[in-house]
Design an enzyme around this catalytic site. Structure first.
Site, PDB file in Angstrom:
ATOM      1  N   LEU A 125       0.818  -1.205   0.000  1.00 60.28           N
ATOM      2  CA  LEU A 125       0.000   0.000   0.000  1.00 60.28           C
ATOM      3  C   LEU A 125       0.860   1.265   0.000  1.00 60.28           C
ATOM      4  O   LEU A 125       0.725   2.123  -0.868  1.00 60.28           O
ATOM      5  CB  LEU A 125      -0.924   0.000   1.222  1.00 60.28           C
ATOM      6  CG  LEU A 125      -1.646   1.315   1.546  1.00 60.28           C
ATOM      7  CD1 LEU A 125      -2.585   1.707   0.413  1.00 60.28           C
ATOM      8  CD2 LEU A 125      -2.399   1.203   2.867  1.00 60.28           C
ATOM      9  N   ARG A 275      16.454  -6.946  42.213  1.00 67.87           N
ATOM     10  CA  ARG A 275      17.551  -5.997  42.354  1.00 67.87           C
ATOM     11  C   ARG A 275      17.588  -5.403  43.757  1.00 67.87           C
ATOM     12  O   ARG A 275      16.628  -4.756  44.195  1.00 67.87           O
ATOM     13  CB  ARG A 275      17.399  -4.885  41.311  1.00 67.87           C
ATOM     14  CG  ARG A 275      18.380  -3.731  41.448  1.00 67.87           C
ATOM     15  CD  ARG A 275      19.799  -4.149  41.142  1.00 67.87           C
ATOM     16  NE  ARG A 275      20.645  -2.975  40.982  1.00 67.87           N
ATOM     17  CZ  ARG A 275      21.974  -3.004  41.069  1.00 67.87           C
ATOM     18  NH1 ARG A 275      22.590  -4.152  41.329  1.00 67.87           N
ATOM     19  NH2 ARG A 275      22.664  -1.899  40.877  1.00 67.87           N
ATOM     20  N   GLU A 370       0.521   1.529  10.617  1.00 69.21           N
ATOM     21  CA  GLU A 370      -0.936   1.321  10.487  1.00 69.21           C
ATOM     22  C   GLU A 370      -1.722   2.589  10.823  1.00 69.21           C
ATOM     23  O   GLU A 370      -2.823   2.537  11.384  1.00 69.21           O
ATOM     24  CB  GLU A 370      -1.409   0.148  11.362  1.00 69.21           C
ATOM     25  CG  GLU A 370      -0.746  -1.169  11.011  1.00 69.21           C
ATOM     26  CD  GLU A 370      -1.706  -2.219  10.483  1.00 69.21           C
ATOM     27  OE1 GLU A 370      -2.876  -1.898  10.250  1.00 69.21           O
ATOM     28  OE2 GLU A 370      -1.270  -3.356  10.301  1.00 69.21           O
TER      29      GLU A 370
END
Length: 388
Positions: A125, A275, A370
């Site tokens: 497209l 952590r 998109e």
């Protein structure tokens, strides 16, 4: 609107999540570094039936709906957006157009391999001057006897240059009409162009910021001849056909973005619990805990948005505005969560071997592909009755 998944839908989501965690995630960094699509993983996705999810069993599909496809896309995107978009574009743009508009002969030729994952299809497209403004398409297809002759170029075409790409659907100008006011209206149609057709050239893969594993190429057509029977759908209906494909694609794109946001949350939450700094895990610090809480809120909001759009699509209700809202909200959620997750990881989040670093690079395109964020805002504002 009920947003609860059925037991079958929940099982599908969990199955694809396990596949993503066990098969895709361990290989993601390697394939990202090599910048190549892992065809072995695509084949396994085919074996799972993912490419055939929203298609009837009698056509070789799984007999599910577009919602189930979106669930699979979200599950994959948690660990690798490139793999997820290969499925999203392969089905939503590549297969869906042929299934919906193809003749019996076209379906018989292309669908068996596409639905099984043995082949991929692209959707041509976008052009240099025709992306959001698809009406500015310049690629032409002229009928010469019993053949279409195509000339022009396309860019940013997903799944267009893989070793298993079999066909690309190309939007082209097949005629023009001069209106009474002197303006020209282009007639746009869709043409199926098989891979390897003389004059059809796939350019070098793009050097992208992210989505390194996803296959993306520019395409060129120089006097490309294909049979007149390769017209996909009604002549002159190409514009309307690809607009519907884009509307549906935005729902799956939103699911992909939601998966990315979810993946960032999962990684950051795990790290925050592991952590330790100053004799306690960093998740016990309120500023980290609040950051994670906001990440969770974004995921929840994004998921509700795409589920709402998908439910309406499956029910046959209007969903254009809902699809744009879903893409807008989820794209921003993915980008925000990627930024926050990288911050929580600190220096480790700046290493490409870390999943959150790849999400940080990958997620920006979720606000572009998109239909950009600005296009979504335009669609939503028009639905509000505003014409500016």
């Amino acid at each position: 609107m009920n947003y609860e998944l059925t037991p079958e839908q929940q099982n599908l989501y969990e199955t694809v999540c396990r596949f993503a965690d066990d098969v895709v995630a361990p290989a993601a960094y390697q394939y990202d570094t090599e910048r190549r699509l892992p065809l072995d993983i695509i084949a396994q996705m085919g074996d799972l039936g993912l490419f055939g999810l929203p298609f009837p069993v009698e056509d070789g599909g799984q007999g599910k709906t577009y919602l189930e496809l979106c669930l699979a896309v979200e599950a994959l995107a948690r660990v690798d957006q490139s793999i997820a978009v290969t499925l999203e574009a392969g089905v939503g743009l590549g297969i869906q157009s042929i299934f919906r508009h193809g003749t019996a002969e076209q379906k018989a030729r292309w669908l068996p391999d596409l639905l099984s994952g043995r082949a991929l299809a692209g959707f041509g497209l976008t052009e240099a001057g025709a992306g959001s403004d698809a009406g500015a398409t310049r690629t032409t297809a002229v009928l010469d006897g019993d053949e279409w002759v195509l000339n022009g170029t396309k860019q940013f075409i997903t799944n267009s240059g893989t070793p298993i790409t079999s066909v690309v659907t190309v939007t082209a100008v097949t005629g023009e009409e001069t209106r009474p006011d002197g303006s020209v209206k282009k007639e746009l149609s869709c043409i199926l162009v098989p891979t390897g057709t003389p004059g059809f050239t796939v350019g070098e893969a793009y050097d992208k910021v992210g989505w390194h594993t996803s296959d993306t190429h520019p395409l060129a057509f120089e006097n490309v001849r294909v049979p007149a029977a390769n017209l996909l759908g009604e002549r002159g209906r190409g514009y309307a056909n690809f607009l519907r494909a884009l509307d549906e694609g935005r729902i799956a794109f939103a699911a992909l973005a939601t998966g990315a946001a979810q993946g960032c949350l999962e990684e950051a939450l795990r790290y925050a619990k592991e952590r330790h700094v100053f004799d306690r895990n960093i998740g016990e610090n309120q500023h980290i805990a609040f950051k994670l809480a906001r990440m969770q809120a974004r995921v929840h909001q994004a998921r509700l948005c795409w589920l709402d759009a998908a439910r309406k699509q499956v029910a046959g209700l209007p969903f254009k505005s809902e699809a744009s809202i879903a893409k807008l909200v989820s794209g921003e959620a993915a980008m925000d969560n990627a930024r926050d997750a990288t911050q929580i990881f600190g220096g480790y989040g700046f290493l490409n071997e870390n999943a959150v670093a790849r999400h940080y690079r990958d997620s920006k395109v979720l606000e572009i592909g998109e239909g950009t964020t600005e296009v979504q805002l335009m669609i939503i504002s028009r639905d509000l009755g505003l014409t500016a």
